[in-house]
Motif scaffolding. Sequence first.
Motif, PDB file in Angstrom:
ATOM      1  N   GLY A  66     -13.471   4.868  -0.512  1.00 40.17           N
ATOM      2  CA  GLY A  66     -12.379   3.936  -0.263  1.00 40.17           C
ATOM      3  C   GLY A  66     -11.016   4.410  -0.696  1.00 40.17           C
ATOM      4  O   GLY A  66     -10.035   3.665  -0.587  1.00 40.17           O
ATOM      5  N   ARG A 118      -1.614   2.447   4.244  1.00 42.87           N
ATOM      6  CA  ARG A 118      -1.725   1.756   2.949  1.00 42.87           C
ATOM      7  C   ARG A 118      -0.761   2.317   1.926  1.00 42.87           C
ATOM      8  O   ARG A 118      -0.435   1.632   0.937  1.00 42.87           O
ATOM      9  N   GLU A 164      -5.102  -5.084   3.877  1.00 39.67           N
ATOM     10  CA  GLU A 164      -6.079  -4.263   4.597  1.00 39.67           C
ATOM     11  C   GLU A 164      -6.047  -4.558   6.095  1.00 39.67           C
ATOM     12  O   GLU A 164      -6.110  -3.642   6.926  1.00 39.67           O
ATOM     13  N   THR A 175      -4.811  -1.928   9.130  1.00 40.28           N
ATOM     14  CA  THR A 175      -5.712  -1.585  10.228  1.00 40.28           C
ATOM     15  C   THR A 175      -5.135  -1.958  11.589  1.00 40.28           C
ATOM     16  O   THR A 175      -5.185  -1.152  12.532  1.00 40.28           O
ATOM     17  N   MET A 185      -8.486   0.012  -7.660  1.00 34.38           N
ATOM     18  CA  MET A 185      -9.813   0.466  -7.264  1.00 34.38           C
ATOM     19  C   MET A 185     -10.842  -0.067  -8.253  1.00 34.38           C
ATOM     20  O   MET A 185     -10.580  -0.107  -9.457  1.00 34.38           O
ATOM     21  N   ASP A 207      -1.609   7.607   5.784  1.00 36.79           N
ATOM     22  CA  ASP A 207      -2.349   6.350   5.694  1.00 36.79           C
ATOM     23  C   ASP A 207      -1.354   5.193   5.511  1.00 36.79           C
ATOM     24  O   ASP A 207      -0.526   5.217   4.597  1.00 36.79           O
ATOM     25  N   ALA A 252     -12.632   9.703   0.560  1.00 42.73           N
ATOM     26  CA  ALA A 252     -12.459   8.636   1.549  1.00 42.73           C
ATOM     27  C   ALA A 252     -13.694   7.757   1.647  1.00 42.73           C
ATOM     28  O   ALA A 252     -13.591   6.547   1.907  1.00 42.73           O
ATOM     29  N   THR A 253     -14.871   8.335   1.429  1.00 45.02           N
ATOM     30  CA  THR A 253     -16.101   7.538   1.522  1.00 45.02           C
ATOM     31  C   THR A 253     -16.188   6.495   0.417  1.00 45.02           C
ATOM     32  O   THR A 253     -16.931   5.523   0.539  1.00 45.02           O
ATOM     33  N   PRO A 301      -5.784   2.697  -2.938  1.00 45.36           N
ATOM     34  CA  PRO A 301      -5.195   1.738  -2.002  1.00 45.36           C
ATOM     35  C   PRO A 301      -4.553   0.570  -2.740  1.00 45.36           C
ATOM     36  O   PRO A 301      -5.215  -0.120  -3.518  1.00 45.36           O
ATOM     37  N   ASN A 335     -16.048   2.942  -8.554  1.00 41.71           N
ATOM     38  CA  ASN A 335     -15.630   3.945  -7.578  1.00 41.71           C
ATOM     39  C   ASN A 335     -14.892   5.091  -8.246  1.00 41.71           C
ATOM     40  O   ASN A 335     -15.064   6.267  -7.900  1.00 41.71           O
TER      41      ASN A 335
END
Length: 494
Positions: A358, A367, A391, A395, A311, A365, A355-356, A307, A315
């Motif tokens: 991020g 983003r 972000e 959303t 990152m 998407d 995806a979990t 994103p 992660n």
Amino acid sequence: MNAFSRRGACPALSAPMQTGDGLLVRLNPVAGGLVPGSVIGLGESALRHGNGIMEVTARGSLQIRGLTAESARLLAAEVDALGIAVRTGVPVETGPLAGIDPQEIEDPRPLAERIRAAIAEAGLTLRLGPKVSVIVDGGGQLGMDALMADVRLKAVRTGAGVRWRVSVTGDGWSAKPLAAVDADTARDVTVAALRMVAEKGREAHARDLTARQLASLTTWHSFAPPSVLPDISPTRGEIGSFAAVSRSGANPHFATSPIGETGGDSAISPLVGEMSGRTEGGAMERQRSPVGLFDLANGHALGIGLPFGSMPAQNLIELAAKAAELGSAEIRLAPGRALLFLGLSSSACASLSAATLGFVTSPADPRTRIAACPGAPACASGRIATRAIAETIATESADLFDTSITLHISGCAKGCAHPRSTALTVVGDENGAGLVVDGTAKALPAGYRPGYDAARGVAGIAAAIRGARHPGETAAACLTRLGAAGVAELYRRN
């Protein structure tokens, strides 16, 4: 590693660049990809020596941020210990699926290596500026049209077989076409153009070449081998032997016509790259996203996006470790701020669960349509919290982002995340969060609102587009109808 590169240079491992959040280094693996263990090792180094943030850039380079002079040296030593060889010199870039994409017209890697060797042999490496680049695009599922380059070569099929379309100065839509030639000639044209650029100084680019120089690249009929290509004349900047006519006639491997003219089926129209791929709103037709599943000759490649290109290293470590468990043999960096995981089965791709953590796992998407630098508080130069704003917009205003719109959110006027013009740019300065319509972060904003409330202003624009858009109309075309002044007023008042 005693001196740090200035802003605007390329922050290689041996020459980190000073930024608002410390030193930054950029890595381009010679092998094109990394084994998962190397990605894990780089992430651990980023945690030890940087601020724990890793990035993949729009051109597909890996960046590690927040270094100090001492930690940058330690990082370089650990990269060596991991056995990661990184590229240096003039960037000659190929696509992320080069050599393994069954849909590509030609594997671009051999020609790219020959161009790198010819550049070095011609002594151009130190004479060209750090931002001069070459793209060799073999075609296929992930093209390179969205990237700017001084010289770009793209494989095309012709009646005579595969040829390389050579153009200069721009992306795949705007670059000026020169010729469609065989691989040997393409290499020679590339080196000739770079010689001309080098003659103009280290600040020069192919855009600085004159019409006469460009014409000289399209009208010669014989070539000297790269090792004996004459240097540029200091007074005219042109290669005399290229204009000479061979006694035996035209080179049968060189099919071209002067810029702006046509010469039969083999000629390249001056409109190729100028008008194709444009939407009615003036935006470029979007290439396939690097996010998603790609069929290869042997197995699949799974594209995962970062994103806004960023990152936390932890992660990335966890994702690489999971990919290794599922059988991924290689991770490639992809233009468009993404990673390609190779060697996974279909079931393993579904089990990666990025995806979990991020990561971006869908090309739809929103983003993927927002460029945002680290901003405040990560960067000392940032005046607004760019990532938090991004972000919120992704959303709350997701329907704004069709393929015609890119939003740039910049912490300051430098515009590091997206130096080119975008439909909408939110930029931080001493007055708050300014809005630039159809421009760059360096332009004078047309309206302001408090930095903490910038997302609400963009939501107002999105609502207006939602209500005013005609059936089948792109968001960019609707923005054009609303007008820059009207869009700025929507941003200010909501």
